[in-house]
Design an enzyme around this catalytic site. Structure first.
Site, PDB file in Angstrom:
ATOM      1  N   ARG A 119       0.806  -1.232   0.000  1.00  0.00           N
ATOM      2  CA  ARG A 119       0.000   0.000   0.000  1.00  0.00           C
ATOM      3  C   ARG A 119       0.840   1.283   0.000  1.00  0.00           C
ATOM      4  NH1 ARG A 119      -2.719  -3.195   3.631  1.00  0.00           N
ATOM      5  NH2 ARG A 119      -4.512  -4.224   2.679  1.00  0.00           N
ATOM      6  N   LYS A 225       7.098  23.029 -14.421  1.00  0.00           N
ATOM      7  CA  LYS A 225       6.274  21.870 -14.048  1.00  0.00           C
ATOM      8  C   LYS A 225       6.004  21.878 -12.550  1.00  0.00           C
ATOM      9  CE  LYS A 225       5.077  17.176 -14.703  1.00  0.00           C
ATOM     10  NZ  LYS A 225       5.188  15.940 -15.443  1.00  0.00           N
ATOM     11  N   GLU A 235      -4.507  17.158 -11.521  1.00  0.00           N
ATOM     12  CA  GLU A 235      -4.994  17.564 -12.847  1.00  0.00           C
ATOM     13  C   GLU A 235      -6.505  17.823 -12.881  1.00  0.00           C
ATOM     14  OE1 GLU A 235      -2.904  15.851 -16.230  1.00  0.00           O
ATOM     15  OE2 GLU A 235      -4.676  16.157 -17.451  1.00  0.00           O
ATOM     16  N   ARG A 239      -3.053  21.757 -14.755  1.00  0.00           N
ATOM     17  CA  ARG A 239      -2.044  20.753 -15.131  1.00  0.00           C
ATOM     18  C   ARG A 239      -2.256  20.242 -16.552  1.00  0.00           C
ATOM     19  NH1 ARG A 239       0.761  15.958 -11.460  1.00  0.00           N
ATOM     20  NH2 ARG A 239       2.046  15.183 -13.172  1.00  0.00           N
ATOM     21  N   ASN A 243      -0.202  19.259 -21.499  1.00  0.00           N
ATOM     22  CA  ASN A 243      -0.455  18.373 -22.638  1.00  0.00           C
ATOM     23  C   ASN A 243      -0.481  19.119 -23.971  1.00  0.00           C
ATOM     24  OD1 ASN A 243      -0.715  15.979 -21.092  1.00  0.00           O
ATOM     25  ND2 ASN A 243      -2.696  16.722 -20.392  1.00  0.00           N
ATOM     26  N   HIS A 246      -0.140  17.234 -27.221  1.00  0.00           N
ATOM     27  CA  HIS A 246      -0.242  15.801 -26.931  1.00  0.00           C
ATOM     28  C   HIS A 246      -1.465  15.135 -27.563  1.00  0.00           C
ATOM     29  CE1 HIS A 246       3.023  16.660 -24.249  1.00  0.00           C
ATOM     30  NE2 HIS A 246       3.040  15.448 -23.747  1.00  0.00           N
ATOM     31  N   HIS A 250      -0.726  12.113 -29.696  1.00  0.00           N
ATOM     32  CA  HIS A 250      -1.172  10.750 -29.385  1.00  0.00           C
ATOM     33  C   HIS A 250      -1.808  10.100 -30.608  1.00  0.00           C
ATOM     34  CE1 HIS A 250      -1.381  11.524 -24.781  1.00  0.00           C
ATOM     35  NE2 HIS A 250      -0.219  11.066 -25.152  1.00  0.00           N
ATOM     36  N   HIS A 263       7.705   9.475 -28.509  1.00  0.00           N
ATOM     37  CA  HIS A 263       6.662  10.342 -27.964  1.00  0.00           C
ATOM     38  C   HIS A 263       6.984  11.827 -28.225  1.00  0.00           C
ATOM     39  CE1 HIS A 263       3.693  11.808 -25.114  1.00  0.00           C
ATOM     40  NE2 HIS A 263       4.641  12.468 -24.466  1.00  0.00           N
TER      41      HIS A 263
HETATM   42  P1  NAD Z   1      12.499   5.444 -22.204  1.00  0.00           P
HETATM   43  O1  NAD Z   1      12.361   5.296 -20.764  1.00  0.00           O
HETATM   44  O2  NAD Z   1      12.011   4.356 -23.070  1.00  0.00           O
HETATM   45  O3  NAD Z   1      14.012   5.773 -22.540  1.00  0.00           O
HETATM   46  C1  NAD Z   1      14.385   5.953 -23.891  1.00  0.00           C
HETATM   47  C2  NAD Z   1      15.573   5.056 -24.277  1.00  0.00           C
HETATM   48  O4  NAD Z   1      16.766   5.589 -23.745  1.00  0.00           O
HETATM   49  C3  NAD Z   1      15.470   3.634 -23.745  1.00  0.00           C
HETATM   50  O5  NAD Z   1      16.000   2.750 -24.702  1.00  0.00           O
HETATM   51  C4  NAD Z   1      16.368   3.681 -22.526  1.00  0.00           C
HETATM   52  O6  NAD Z   1      16.871   2.416 -22.143  1.00  0.00           O
HETATM   53  C5  NAD Z   1      17.459   4.582 -23.005  1.00  0.00           C
HETATM   54  N1  NAD Z   1      18.203   5.299 -21.984  1.00  0.00           N
HETATM   55  C6  NAD Z   1      17.716   5.870 -20.868  1.00  0.00           C
HETATM   56  N2  NAD Z   1      18.662   6.582 -20.257  1.00  0.00           N
HETATM   57  C7  NAD Z   1      19.801   6.413 -20.985  1.00  0.00           C
HETATM   58  C8  NAD Z   1      21.109   6.903 -20.862  1.00  0.00           C
HETATM   59  N3  NAD Z   1      21.447   7.775 -19.913  1.00  0.00           N
HETATM   60  N4  NAD Z   1      22.011   6.519 -21.774  1.00  0.00           N
HETATM   61  C9  NAD Z   1      21.672   5.679 -22.803  1.00  0.00           C
HETATM   62  N5  NAD Z   1      20.434   5.219 -22.989  1.00  0.00           N
HETATM   63  C10 NAD Z   1      19.503   5.577 -22.074  1.00  0.00           C
HETATM   64  O7  NAD Z   1      11.755   6.781 -22.729  1.00  0.00           O
HETATM   65  P2  NAD Z   1      11.536   8.233 -22.113  1.00  0.00           P
HETATM   66  O8  NAD Z   1      11.396   9.129 -23.280  1.00  0.00           O
HETATM   67  O9  NAD Z   1      12.517   8.562 -21.059  1.00  0.00           O
HETATM   68  O10 NAD Z   1      10.120   8.092 -21.397  1.00  0.00           O
HETATM   69  C11 NAD Z   1       8.959   7.740 -22.108  1.00  0.00           C
HETATM   70  C12 NAD Z   1       7.974   7.174 -21.148  1.00  0.00           C
HETATM   71  O11 NAD Z   1       7.670   8.166 -20.170  1.00  0.00           O
HETATM   72  C13 NAD Z   1       6.657   6.770 -21.759  1.00  0.00           C
HETATM   73  O12 NAD Z   1       6.276   5.518 -21.232  1.00  0.00           O
HETATM   74  C14 NAD Z   1       5.689   7.850 -21.317  1.00  0.00           C
HETATM   75  O13 NAD Z   1       4.361   7.379 -21.179  1.00  0.00           O
HETATM   76  C15 NAD Z   1       6.265   8.230 -19.989  1.00  0.00           C
HETATM   77  N6  NAD Z   1       5.951   9.600 -19.561  1.00  0.00           N
HETATM   78  C16 NAD Z   1       5.451   9.764 -18.320  1.00  0.00           C
HETATM   79  C17 NAD Z   1       5.167  11.036 -17.854  1.00  0.00           C
HETATM   80  C18 NAD Z   1       4.687  11.217 -16.455  1.00  0.00           C
HETATM   81  O14 NAD Z   1       4.296  12.330 -16.089  1.00  0.00           O
HETATM   82  N7  NAD Z   1       4.739  10.190 -15.647  1.00  0.00           N
HETATM   83  C19 NAD Z   1       5.390  12.144 -18.671  1.00  0.00           C
HETATM   84  C20 NAD Z   1       5.913  11.948 -19.944  1.00  0.00           C
HETATM   85  C21 NAD Z   1       6.201  10.657 -20.386  1.00  0.00           C
HETATM   86  N1  GLY Z   2       3.258  14.852 -18.440  1.00  0.00           N
HETATM   87  C1  GLY Z   2       2.104  15.595 -18.071  1.00  0.00           C
HETATM   88  C2  GLY Z   2       1.893  15.673 -16.600  1.00  0.00           C
HETATM   89  O1  GLY Z   2       2.722  15.277 -15.825  1.00  0.00           O
HETATM   90  O2  GLY Z   2       0.874  16.135 -16.204  1.00  0.00           O
END
Ligand code: NAD
Ligand code: GLY
Length: 361
Positions: A119, A225, A235, A239, A243, A246, A250, A263
């Protein structure tokens, strides 16, 4: 090193931004129990796991790790369960900390595991992509994908601390760095035209990986942010401005299939569509749209998507989380640096903006 705080009362937490950060010193006050589970993937772990394990050992912690396969396709319930398996088989208790070491995929999964294991246990974010440093590690959104929708299962879970180390961006592929810059540009377009001017001055050096400038870009992005999250954590309103681009993005990502475009690339073209529609509504000038396209192109990001049949594009847009009571809401710009969320736009103008920013079929 610069420090920012996300002001959430008793859950207030720092974001440390710099190069060659010292995890032993910075994590010491925030690892509250004895046990730490580091969650990473098979790309990032060989590069950085040992550094964090050593720092935590030096702090007298019991450290275990869970290394997941790299990729958005593994951000699912089966792989989330591997984190629970690791926590349970290592005998971790309610005082433990889950530390995410990786990009947004790892951060979202590890955060959701921390939110739900027994939890809720402590959580720390060590984002290693630019995108995760400026967006996903801050603000507490965590979760996994479901076959029927991206990020559909999740929870809000704020970390104890975020460590954003620019030195770790050195190993990031250039395409991933550009995808992160899309989110940086987003903050400028939605809320800070002076930041846009700064980006225009420094974008070439940012693309080239200048650590000092990247630290400044991460600081300014996180400051935006953090302020928005402090005002609207769950949100209910403001917030949603985060987007920008986005909803269009999307649709592009969904049509092309996840992983074909990153993305950030889809968001970049989505922001061009949002700027174009804002211009058609009389809010932005053509010069503003040209300025938007220019900064996106200079960040090595696409300003047009492949040809997508309009009915399919609109159908994907209608699945967006910002559809309320069947009505699509979009984040648009009243002026550069001033975004709004609105349902008051002419659908025909929106369709024109989509078609104008696609490659010809
Ligand atoms: P990712 O986590 O897939 O990383 C991108 C690539 O870079 C991967 O292959 C990873 O292994 C590699 N990588 C990471 N750090 C590295 C480093 N220092 N050196 C070499 N390679 C490295 O992608 P991302 O763009 O970081 O994140 C995308 C994800 O984040 C999506 O799932 C998306 O839904 C999520 N997201 C979440 C939020 C949120 O508010 N929680 C906001 C935006 C995106
Ligand atoms: N990535 C959008 C948010 O965190 O609200």
């Amino acid at each position: 090193m610069q420090t920012l705080y996300v002001e959430l009362g008793a859950r207030r937490y720092p974001i440390y931004i710099g190069s060659q950060l010292d995890p032993e010193q910075l994590l010491a006050p925030y690892v509250l129990g004895k046990q730490v589970m580091i969650v990473s993937n098979d790309t990032v772990a060989p590069l950085y796991l040992q550094h964090y394990e050593q720092a935590l050992h030096n702090l007298g912690k019991t450290v275990a790790h869970c290394i997941l396969p790299d990729g958005e396709q593994y951000k699912n319930i089966e792989h989330l369960n591997l984190i629970f398996d690791a926590l349970l088989s290592s005998g971790f208790n309610r005082d433990c900390t889950v530390l995410a070491l990786g990009g947004g995929v790892i951060g979202d999964m590890a955060g959701f595991a921390a939110a739900s294991f027994q939890r809720g246990v402590y959580f720390i974010q060590v984002p290693t992509t630019l995108l995760s440093q400026v967006d996903s590690s801050v603000g507490g959104k965590t979760g996994i994908n479901h076959p029927l929708g991206k990020n559909m299962i999740g929870a809000f879970k704020q970390p104890q601390v975020v460590l954003a180390d620019m030195a770790q961006l050195k190993t990031l592929p250039p395409r991933e760095l550009s995808a992160g810059l899309a989110e940086v540009i987003k903050y400028a377009l939605l809320g800070d035209v002076e930041f846009l001017t700064w980006l225009e001055q420094h974008i070439d050096a940012l693309v080239a990986g200048d650590e000092t400038l990247l630290a400044e870009a991460v600081y300014r992005s996180c400051a935006h942010k953090a302020r928005i999250v402090a005002n609207d954590e769950k949100e209910q309103g403001e917030r949603a401005l985060l987007n920008l681009g986005h909803t269009f993005g999307h649709a592009i990502e969904s049509y092309l299939g996840y992983g074909v475009w990153l993305h950030g690339e889809a968001v970049a073209t989505g922001m061009v569509m949002a700027a174009d529609l804002s211009c058609r509504l009389g809010w932005l000038s053509e010069a503003d749209v040209a300025r938007t396209k220019n900064i996106i192109q200079r960040a090595k990001l696409p300003i047009k998507c492949p040809a997508i049949p309009l009915d399919e594009f609109l159908s994907f847009m209608s699945h967006d989380k910002k559809v309320l009571n069947g009505q699509l809401r979009l984040v648009l710009m009243r002026q550069l640096g001033q975004a709004i969320i609105t349902k008051d736009f002419d659908v025909e103008l929106m369709q024109q903006a989509i078609l104008a920013n696609q490659e010809k079929a």
